[in-house]
Design a protein around this motif. Structure first.
Motif, PDB file in Angstrom:
ATOM      1  N   MET A 298      18.081  -4.761  -1.658  1.00  0.00           N
ATOM      2  CA  MET A 298      16.775  -5.413  -1.664  1.00  0.00           C
ATOM      3  C   MET A 298      16.835  -6.640  -2.572  1.00  0.00           C
ATOM      4  O   MET A 298      17.290  -6.577  -3.712  1.00  0.00           O
ATOM      5  CB  MET A 298      15.703  -4.454  -2.169  1.00  0.00           C
TER       6      MET A 298
ATOM      7  N   THR B  63       5.959  -2.194   7.637  1.00  0.00           N
ATOM      8  CA  THR B  63       6.564  -1.978   6.326  1.00  0.00           C
ATOM      9  C   THR B  63       7.337  -0.672   6.315  1.00  0.00           C
ATOM     10  O   THR B  63       6.812   0.375   6.662  1.00  0.00           O
ATOM     11  CB  THR B  63       5.495  -1.955   5.224  1.00  0.00           C
ATOM     12  N   CYS B  64       8.592  -0.748   5.882  1.00  0.00           N
ATOM     13  CA  CYS B  64       9.483   0.402   5.983  1.00  0.00           C
ATOM     14  C   CYS B  64       9.463   1.320   4.779  1.00  0.00           C
ATOM     15  O   CYS B  64       9.791   2.500   4.900  1.00  0.00           O
ATOM     16  CB  CYS B  64      10.916  -0.075   6.184  1.00  0.00           C
ATOM     17  N   CYS B  65       9.102   0.785   3.607  1.00  0.00           N
ATOM     18  CA  CYS B  65       9.573   1.430   2.377  1.00  0.00           C
ATOM     19  C   CYS B  65       8.468   1.666   1.353  1.00  0.00           C
ATOM     20  O   CYS B  65       8.714   1.581   0.143  1.00  0.00           O
ATOM     21  CB  CYS B  65      10.675   0.585   1.770  1.00  0.00           C
ATOM     22  N   GLU B  66       7.270   1.960   1.802  1.00  0.00           N
ATOM     23  CA  GLU B  66       6.137   2.146   0.901  1.00  0.00           C
ATOM     24  C   GLU B  66       5.618   3.577   0.920  1.00  0.00           C
ATOM     25  O   GLU B  66       4.420   3.824   0.762  1.00  0.00           O
ATOM     26  CB  GLU B  66       5.017   1.167   1.273  1.00  0.00           C
TER      27      GLU B  66
ATOM     28  N   SER C  39       3.584   3.444   4.332  1.00  0.00           N
ATOM     29  CA  SER C  39       4.436   2.656   5.221  1.00  0.00           C
ATOM     30  C   SER C  39       3.825   2.553   6.620  1.00  0.00           C
ATOM     31  O   SER C  39       3.275   3.525   7.142  1.00  0.00           O
ATOM     32  CB  SER C  39       5.825   3.289   5.322  1.00  0.00           C
TER      33      SER C  39
ATOM     34  N   TYR D 135       5.707   1.291   9.247  1.00  0.00           N
ATOM     35  CA  TYR D 135       6.843   1.170  10.159  1.00  0.00           C
ATOM     36  C   TYR D 135       6.540   1.843  11.499  1.00  0.00           C
ATOM     37  O   TYR D 135       5.905   2.905  11.559  1.00  0.00           O
ATOM     38  CB  TYR D 135       8.035   1.858   9.535  1.00  0.00           C
TER      39      TYR D 135
ATOM     40  N   TYR E 209       8.765   9.095   6.416  1.00  0.00           N
ATOM     41  CA  TYR E 209       8.362   9.785   5.192  1.00  0.00           C
ATOM     42  C   TYR E 209       7.555  11.029   5.537  1.00  0.00           C
ATOM     43  O   TYR E 209       6.621  10.966   6.350  1.00  0.00           O
ATOM     44  CB  TYR E 209       7.501   8.880   4.313  1.00  0.00           C
TER      45      TYR E 209
ATOM     46  N   GLY F  27      11.881  10.581  -0.517  1.00  0.00           N
ATOM     47  CA  GLY F  27      12.524   9.591   0.337  1.00  0.00           C
ATOM     48  C   GLY F  27      12.357   9.915   1.804  1.00  0.00           C
ATOM     49  O   GLY F  27      11.669  10.862   2.181  1.00  0.00           O
ATOM     50  N   ARG F  28      12.993   9.116   2.624  1.00  0.00           N
ATOM     51  CA  ARG F  28      12.830   9.284   4.063  1.00  0.00           C
ATOM     52  C   ARG F  28      13.673  10.420   4.604  1.00  0.00           C
ATOM     53  O   ARG F  28      14.790  10.657   4.132  1.00  0.00           O
ATOM     54  CB  ARG F  28      13.166   7.966   4.762  1.00  0.00           C
TER      55      ARG F  28
END
Length: 214
Positions: free
Chosen positions: A1, A103-106, A110, A112, A173, A181-182
């Motif tokens: 990132m 958005t992938c990572c919230e 998220s 996504y 998630y 985490g995912r």
């Protein structure tokens, strides 16, 4: 990132479990003029190897050398800047682009999701079910979050089992514990009128059959 010049490298092995030999970079972002050059996807089409890549700065493709270790020719663009996580599936005379947007990572916030478009040629032009161009960020939604899972997307693989059923592996998630985490999920892809669909356009919550392999 946050890497100002990410790139894509290559390692090779004679067997999936390794050991792998590092061949170094294929390219950095600045080498090919595409910011955030990540999310590599490999496909062979009509005997030629291709690499596709990109993350929210356009999705691009380029032909590789015969042994797949170097880029060859000029890059071409197939999608707008709303996408990352490319996967292209050739089926029934069409090439289907699966890509992730949002958005992938919230964590639980998220957004996504996965959208799809198709083309008659690997290089496009790709359009969604309504005829909107993928280059203009069109795309037909096939997967989004639900009450159990947030931000499903970045389909890592699509495969067909021995019954001819297609399946998609992707991450999301777990809303009950997003801090871990995912997690990896697996769901069916069904086909209707030449287009892929997933039940309810959401991760399946009910018990389902598993892929069949003899």
């Amino acid at each position: 990132m946050g890497d100002p010049n990410p790139g894509i490298g290559l390692a090779v092995s004679e067997q999936p479990q390794g050991p792998f030999r590092d061949l170094g970079k294929l390219f950095y972002s600045k080498d090919v003029g595409v910011d955030n050059s990540i999310d590599a996807f490999f496909i062979e089409d009509e005997g030629k190897p291709y690499l596709f890549w990109g993350s929210f700065h356009g999705i691009y493709g380029i032909e590789l050398s015969e042994d797949g270790t170097k880029i060859k020719g000029e890059k071409f663009r197939i999608a707008g800047d709303a996408y990352e996580g490319t996967y292209i599936l050739k089926k029934g005379g069409h090439y289907y682009f699966f890509g992730s947007t949002g958005t992938c990572c919230e964590g639980a916030s998220s957004t996504y999701r996965v959208k799809v478009a198709r083309a008659a040629s690997l290089k496009g032009p790709y359009v969604d079910r309504e005829g909107n161009a993928l280059l203009e960020n069109g795309g037909t939604l096939i997967l989004e979050g639900n009450e159990a899972f947030a931000g499903p997307g970045h389909n890592g693989d699509i495969f067909t089992d021995d019954r001819g059923q297609d399946w998609m592996l992707y991450h999301a998630y777990d809303r009950k514990d997003p801090g871990k985490g995912r997690v990896m999920l697996l769901d069916k892809i069904n086909w209707k009128d030449g287009w892929p669909a997933m039940a309810g356009k959401q991760p399946m919550l009910e018990e389902q059959e598993v892929p069949a392999f003899n």
